[in-house]
Scaffold this active site. Structure first.
Site, short mmCIF file in Angstrom:
data_model
loop_
_atom_site.label_atom_id
_atom_site.label_comp_id
_atom_site.label_asym_id
_atom_site.label_seq_id
_atom_site.Cartn_x
_atom_site.Cartn_y
_atom_site.Cartn_z
N ASP A 51 58.21 24.32 23.06
CA ASP A 51 58.45 25.14 21.93
C ASP A 51 59.57 25.83 22.21
O ASP A 51 59.78 27.26 21.44
CB ASP A 51 57.29 26.10 23.02
N CYS B 96 89.06 48.96 27.17
CA CYS B 96 90.45 48.34 27.79
C CYS B 96 89.71 47.07 27.72
O CYS B 96 90.62 46.21 27.13
CB CYS B 96 90.12 48.70 29.41
N ASP C 259 57.40 27.69 27.90
CA ASP C 259 57.72 26.87 29.18
C ASP C 259 58.96 25.87 28.52
O ASP C 259 60.26 24.79 29.44
CB ASP C 259 57.05 26.21 29.88
N CYS D 83 87.13 50.32 31.06
CA CYS D 83 85.94 51.18 30.05
C CYS D 83 86.10 50.30 29.22
O CYS D 83 86.87 49.53 29.10
CB CYS D 83 86.49 52.11 29.41
N ASP E 32 52.71 30.61 24.09
CA ASP E 32 52.43 29.11 24.76
C ASP E 32 51.36 28.35 25.76
O ASP E 32 50.46 29.48 26.82
CB ASP E 32 53.71 28.32 24.91
P1 ADP Z 1 50.81 23.78 24.21
O1 ADP Z 1 52.08 24.25 22.97
O2 ADP Z 1 49.90 24.07 24.23
O3 ADP Z 1 52.45 24.31 25.15
P2 ADP Z 1 52.58 21.17 23.06
O4 ADP Z 1 53.01 21.53 21.68
O5 ADP Z 1 53.84 20.45 24.25
O6 ADP Z 1 51.31 21.74 23.70
O7 ADP Z 1 51.35 19.71 23.21
C1 ADP Z 1 50.05 19.99 22.32
C2 ADP Z 1 49.95 19.01 22.21
O8 ADP Z 1 50.24 17.48 22.07
C3 ADP Z 1 49.41 18.28 23.80
O9 ADP Z 1 47.85 19.17 24.08
C4 ADP Z 1 48.91 17.34 23.30
O10 ADP Z 1 47.63 16.77 23.29
C5 ADP Z 1 49.40 16.19 22.76
N1 ADP Z 1 50.97 16.04 23.46
C6 ADP Z 1 52.02 16.19 23.98
N2 ADP Z 1 52.74 15.38 24.45
C7 ADP Z 1 53.00 14.23 25.20
C8 ADP Z 1 52.38 13.47 25.53
N3 ADP Z 1 53.86 12.76 26.16
N4 ADP Z 1 51.87 12.59 26.24
C9 ADP Z 1 50.60 12.74 25.73
N5 ADP Z 1 50.46 13.83 24.43
C10 ADP Z 1 51.14 14.69 24.27
MG MG Z 2 54.06 23.77 26.10
#
Ligand code: ADP
Ligand code: MG
Length: 710
Positions: free
Chosen positions: A598, A25, A594, A22, A401
């Site tokens: 974010d 413990c 993902d 429990c 996102d």
């Molecule tokens: P979301 O918020 O839709 O998941 P992200 O924040 O990952 O998108 O990316 C936002 C924007 O930044 C993308 O739509 C793109 O225009 C640009 N971006 C991000 N990383 C890359 C990359 N490696 N190459 C080209 N564009 C990118």
């Molecule tokens: Mg994303």
């Protein structure tokens, strides 16, 4: 102190502790360890029967840690498995317990029979010495615990019951004494059994990774223990076997079942170049794989670690239940005192002390949490603690996102528009050279397109990512930038004229500050999103908002289609600020993402949910709930599981609460004699076990077939 310096002084030791059943413990063991000099931190887990201790080996040795645990009244399992000695002892214990149980049940019947006038006083004719012997021998494990606790000035529920029993003996109710002791033992057994049952789910996870592997050594297959396998080794896995490591398929072809990790029972085809996860089952075919990750580094290893440590992330309800024993002991003692003062009846007083169930309340919540977290893990839904199960039913803001989360994450280049005199192939080659080392889903689309059109891609230098904006690198002495219009200054002029009303994303490409073209990327919305959102709305979750780094028009197109609010052109820190803003306004925020661009927002949300987390470490680490596969249906299911769990928890608490209050009242007024009070005391444990085990039932059957059909 940095992590490195810390690791130099303190060593982390894991000790298997036996006999904890429990929350009290775990607290005792934790305290015993923390009180030692040289121990910096100690965490004790009921679910895994483990103590994890950070200690300075020059001040306190492992043997001393083990002794401290034993001194607090629990056993330490050294090495693994039982040795013959403990097996013998177990058998002896079982035999004496059985005999004791038989005597107790006979006595219970006899005493009740006497009361109801079925037969004349039988129990009185048994010599007191026989009773005393039965109580002492049968109750020894219980008394030993009570003595140990008393020596440390601790009062447990068993202390109260022992006082109650002594009171019964004092007025000559020897048979009652035997029955009370018997039910103390029954209570212990039920608690142990319940805790074991809940641990089962976790053990199942452990059993999924094989202990041996077929290593290819000088062209020969040799079976070796898994500890001998290293990163870069070649292994062969045959039909019917589980894959022992995370790795890349080198040759061969197979149909594998990844349900252990993703919960998805539909088998997948794997061919060379694809990545496979440890614990997947090879159904048909055979593959050779190159080892990429082993042991706790693998996805399943991370999952196990998270589930094991889920117990540390307790919620409020759980903490309340944990502390409950500290509140109820004084209350029961007070009730017993009052009973004695008013009735002067030692038997009624004894009954009050005996009737309160020992551990049921403290056990109810952790067991329910463990059961549902374990069951969810089997479905590929990784919940990192009871805290999140508690919070999910309270969520009123749901943030999403876009790229990689709402969309399939398999974007495709639909248009390649070169400008300023370069060719289509050159544009694609430049973009691909920058993007080849980026893990962003958009970058992978560019790489795939370049491979598809067979263009020559150069090796970049000085590769740099701007989160939420784009990427940059030096390619053949030119600075190439790829990204959105906030990143590519030279795109400002034409950006107004490039339409994205269809929800597609535009990637601008710049060479030494000159715009050389753009790529249009289209990603399909995941087909199961609308129905998942509809289900969330029907649960009353109406504030749903898309937060994306993509352009306003692309966001608007998708948001309109889904009927949700949106905010666009956000950097990772803007997403974090949005979460904080809602929280400051008093909302409970869930965010699904993902893990790419974010992660800070996911970590800040009350519940951060990562999609498609299998194989992506950041997502598993940043989020509070990781959904191992890309399946939006699991999101409403997550809310459903939490609702159901909290329902069970609430029911357990209310039931035991009412039961105990009724018990105390009946006992205090002399309606419930101690002998029945003792029997009544063990019932809630059983009730709670039955109630919580509803959560262990895998309800996935129906939804899996649904998914299989689709
Ligand atoms: P979301 O918020 O839709 O998941 P992200 O924040 O990952 O998108 O990316 C936002 C924007 O930044 C993308 O739509 C793109 O225009 C640009 N971006 C991000 N990383 C890359 C990359 N490696 N190459 C080209 N564009 C990118
Ligand atoms: Mg994303």
């Amino acid at each position: 102190m940095t992590q490195g310096e810390y690791a130099k002084i303190f060593e982390r030791t894991e000790i298997q502790v036996v006999g904890m059943d429990c929350a009290d413990c775990t607290r005792h063991v934790t305290k015993a360890l923390r009180d030692l000099n040289g121990v910096d931190a100690a965490q004790v887990f009921l679910s895994t029967e483990k103590a994890i201790v950070d200690h300075d080996p020059s001040m306190v040795s492992v043997a001393e840690l083990e002794r401290a645990i034993e001194a607090s009244g629990y056993e330490v399992r050294r090495g693994d498995g039982h040795d013959r000695e403990t097996c013998g002892r177990d058998a002896f214990m079982l035999l004496t317990s059985g005999l004791f149980g038989l005597i107790a049940v006979v006595l219970l019947v006899v005493v009740l029979g006497e009361r109801l006038g079925w037969f004349a006083s039988l129990s009185g004719s048994i010599p007191v010495l026989v009773y005393a012997a039965v109580i002492l021998i049968g109750g020894w494990p219980v008394f030993r615990g009570v003595l140990r606790a008393t020596m440390k000035r601790e009062i447990t529920s068993h202390t109260l019951m022992t006082i109650g029993m002594l009171a019964a003996l004092a007025v000559g109710e020897w048979a009652t004494g035997v029955v009370i002791v018997f039910f103390m033992r029954v209570g212990d057994a039920v608690e142990q059994w319940t805790a074991q049952g809940a641990r089962g789910a976790l053990r199942d996870l452990h059993d999924l990774t094989p202990q041996t592997a077929w290593l290819i050594r000088e062209g020969q297959d040799v079976e070796v223990p898994i500890e001998e396998v290293g990163v870069g080794d070649l292994l062969v896995v045959r039909p019917g076997e589980r894959i022992p490591v995370d790795g890349e398929v080198i040759t061969g072809q197979a149909t594998i079942d990844q349900s252990a990790i993703t919960g998805e029972s539909m088998p997948v085809e794997v061919i060379p170049g694809m990545h496979v996860f440890a614990a997947s089952l090879v159904r048909v075919g055979s593959v050779r794989i190159r080892v990429e990750k082993i042991g706790s580094e693998t996805t399943i290893g991370k999952v196990i670690q998270m589930v094991e440590q889920a117990e540390a992330n307790q919620g409020q309800v759980q903490r309340f239940a944990d502390r409950f024993s500290t509140y109820y002991l004084p209350v029961v003692l007070g009730a017993a005192g009052l009973t004695y003062i008013f009735s002067r009846d030692p038997l009624a007083t004894a009954a009050v002390l005996v009737v309160v169930c020992s551990c049921a309340i403290a056990l109810a919540t952790p067991i329910a949490m463990l059961a549902s977290i374990g069951t969810a893990a089997k479905r590929g839904l990784l919940i990192k603690g009871g805290r999140y199960v508690e919070t999910l039913p309270e969520i009123d803001v749901f943030l999403i996102d876009k790229t990689g989360t709402l969309t399939l994450g398999k974007p495709e280049i639909t248009e390649v528009i070169p400008l300023n005199g370069i060719s289509r192939g050159e544009l694609l080659a430049l973009a691909a050279a920058v993007e080849r080392y980026s893990e962003h889903p958009l970058a992978q689309a560019v790489t795939r397109a370049a491979i598809g059109e067979d263009v020559q891609v150069e090796e970049p230098t000085d590769f740099k990512v701007e989160p939420g904006k784009g990427a940059q690198a030096t390619v053949a002495d030119h600075t190439i930038r790829v990204g959105n219009r906030r990143f590519i200054e030279s795109a400002r002029l034409i950006a107004e004229h490039v339409g994205t009303a269809d929800g597609s994303t535009i990637l601008y490409v710049e060479e030494d500050g000159v715009l050389v073209g753009y790529l249009r990327v289209a990603d399909t919305l995941r087909p199961d999103v609308p129905s998942a959102l509809a289900e969330l709305r029907s649960r009353g979750l109406t504030l749903i908002e898309l937060i994306t780094g993509d352009s306003r028009s692309a966001a608007e197109a998708i948001a309109t289609e889904l009927g949700v609010r949106y905010q666009a052109e956000l950097l990772p820190e803007d997403k974090l600020a949005i979460v904080l803003g809602y929280q400051d306004a008093g909302h409970r925020v869930a965010m699904v993402g993902d893990g790419i661009n974010d992660a800070p927002a996911l970590a800040q949300a009350d519940v951060g949910i990562a999609m498609g987390a299998a194989g992506t470490d950041i997502a598993i680490e940043a989020a509070h709930v990781a959904i191992m596969q890309d399946d939006w249906k699991l999101i409403p299911e997550l809310f459903e599981i939490s609702d159901r769990t909290m329902g069970v928890v609430r029911m357990n608490l209310i039931f035991t609460g009412l039961y105990n209050i009724t018990g105390i009242l009946l006992a205090a007024f002399g309606i419930l004699p101690p002998i029945l009070a003792a029997a009544a005391q063990s019932l809630p444990d059983i009730g709670i076990l039955a109630n919580s085990s509803r959560l262990l039932r895998d309800t996935s059957g129906d939804s899996r077939t649904r998914r299989g059909d689709g």
